[in-house]
Design an enzyme around this catalytic site. Structure first.
Site, short mmCIF file in Angstrom:
data_model
loop_
_atom_site.label_atom_id
_atom_site.label_comp_id
_atom_site.label_asym_id
_atom_site.label_seq_id
_atom_site.Cartn_x
_atom_site.Cartn_y
_atom_site.Cartn_z
N GLY A 122 28.72 -10.79 -21.90
CA GLY A 122 29.60 -10.04 -22.78
C GLY A 122 30.25 -10.96 -23.79
O GLY A 122 30.39 -12.17 -23.53
N GLN A 132 36.42 -13.86 -30.02
CA GLN A 132 35.92 -15.13 -29.48
C GLN A 132 35.10 -15.92 -30.51
O GLN A 132 34.89 -17.12 -30.35
CB GLN A 132 35.03 -14.88 -28.24
CG GLN A 132 35.78 -14.35 -27.05
CD GLN A 132 34.84 -14.12 -25.89
OE1 GLN A 132 34.24 -13.06 -25.77
NE2 GLN A 132 34.68 -15.11 -25.03
N CYS A 136 34.48 -16.87 -18.18
CA CYS A 136 34.58 -16.47 -19.57
C CYS A 136 34.07 -17.60 -20.46
O CYS A 136 34.39 -18.76 -20.22
CB CYS A 136 36.04 -16.18 -19.91
SG CYS A 136 36.33 -15.78 -21.63
N LEU A 137 33.29 -17.26 -21.47
CA LEU A 137 32.76 -18.28 -22.38
C LEU A 137 33.88 -19.02 -23.12
O LEU A 137 33.68 -20.14 -23.56
CB LEU A 137 31.80 -17.65 -23.39
CG LEU A 137 30.52 -17.03 -22.81
CD1 LEU A 137 29.75 -16.28 -23.89
CD2 LEU A 137 29.65 -18.09 -22.15
N HIS A 144 37.08 -6.84 -19.14
CA HIS A 144 37.21 -8.24 -19.59
C HIS A 144 37.15 -8.32 -21.12
O HIS A 144 37.98 -8.97 -21.75
CB HIS A 144 36.09 -9.07 -18.94
CG HIS A 144 36.10 -10.51 -19.31
ND1 HIS A 144 36.39 -11.52 -18.40
CD2 HIS A 144 35.85 -11.15 -20.48
CE1 HIS A 144 36.32 -12.69 -19.02
NE2 HIS A 144 35.99 -12.49 -20.28
N GLU A 145 36.17 -7.64 -21.72
CA GLU A 145 36.00 -7.73 -23.18
C GLU A 145 37.10 -6.96 -23.92
O GLU A 145 37.55 -7.40 -24.98
CB GLU A 145 34.61 -7.22 -23.60
CG GLU A 145 33.42 -7.92 -22.93
CD GLU A 145 33.46 -9.44 -22.99
OE1 GLU A 145 34.07 -10.00 -23.91
OE2 GLU A 145 32.89 -10.08 -22.08
N HIS A 152 40.03 -9.11 -24.19
CA HIS A 152 39.89 -10.05 -25.31
C HIS A 152 40.36 -9.41 -26.61
O HIS A 152 41.06 -10.03 -27.41
CB HIS A 152 38.42 -10.45 -25.51
CG HIS A 152 37.97 -11.62 -24.68
ND1 HIS A 152 38.59 -12.84 -24.71
CD2 HIS A 152 36.94 -11.75 -23.82
CE1 HIS A 152 37.96 -13.68 -23.89
NE2 HIS A 152 36.95 -13.04 -23.34
NI NI Z 1 35.55 -13.70 -21.95
#
Ligand code: NI
Length: 173
Positions: free
Chosen positions: A46, A51, A94-95, A136-137, A140
């Site tokens: 995702g 991000q 998470c990236l 999660h997204e 963000h």
């Molecule tokens: Ni993330």
């Protein structure tokens, strides 16, 4: 294939809520394609616009298993309409929070409203990994990271580790 730079903690841009995307034009389609390339290359399941330094409300995800055919999903201006139940999302990562994983409490089932990349209204009922990725997204897009949802002790340990790594990088210069 064009990939974008993924911002990582403690980058402040990640903490700002996104604005609604109002105009789905060719630039937006290009940006979504670049987000997809970035997510698959990372690899991640995702990715949220914020991000990659874009402050409009767009998220993408693909939770199909790696050997299956890709199934890219795009959600524009998503909103959680209702949620129920509670699950622990095991070892969430998470990236934008590299080298760190933690268990996070999430809702078990959610109802999400938004638009697809053509602007068509979407209503999604999600559970399991699907519900976790969406929460999660969407976090963000609201300026929230998963480390905001863990115990303050664990969060402090992570923040201290990052500060230490940043200091060590400085002295290495
Ligand atoms: Ni993330």
């Amino acid at each position: 294939m064009s990939t974008l730079k993924i911002l990582t903690y403690p980058e402040k841009f990640l903490l700002q809520p996104t604005l609604p995307l109002e105009n789905i034009d060719g630039n937006v389609q290009q940006m979504i394609d670049a987000m997809a390339d970035t997510m698959y290359k990372a690899p991640g399941i995702g990715l949220a616009s914020i991000q990659v330094g874009w402050d409009r409300s767009v998220l993408i995800y693909d939770i199909s298993a790696r050997d299956e055919k890709r199934g890219l999903h795009v959600l524009i201006n998503p909103r959680i309409i209702s949620s129920e139940g509670e699950v622990v999302s095991d070892n969430e990562g998470c990236l934008s929070v590299p080298d760190f994983r933690a268990d996070v409490k999430r809702s078990e089932r959610i109802l999400v409203e938004g638009h697809d990349r053509e602007g068509k209204p979407l209503h999604l009922e999600a559970e399991g990994l699907h519900a976790i990725v969406l929460q999660h997204e969407i976090d963000h897009l609201n300026g929230k990271l998963f480390i905001d949802r863990i115990s303050s002790l664990k969060r402090e340990l992570y923040k201290r580790r990052v500060r230490k790594a940043l200091r060590e990088n400085e002295t290495a210069l």
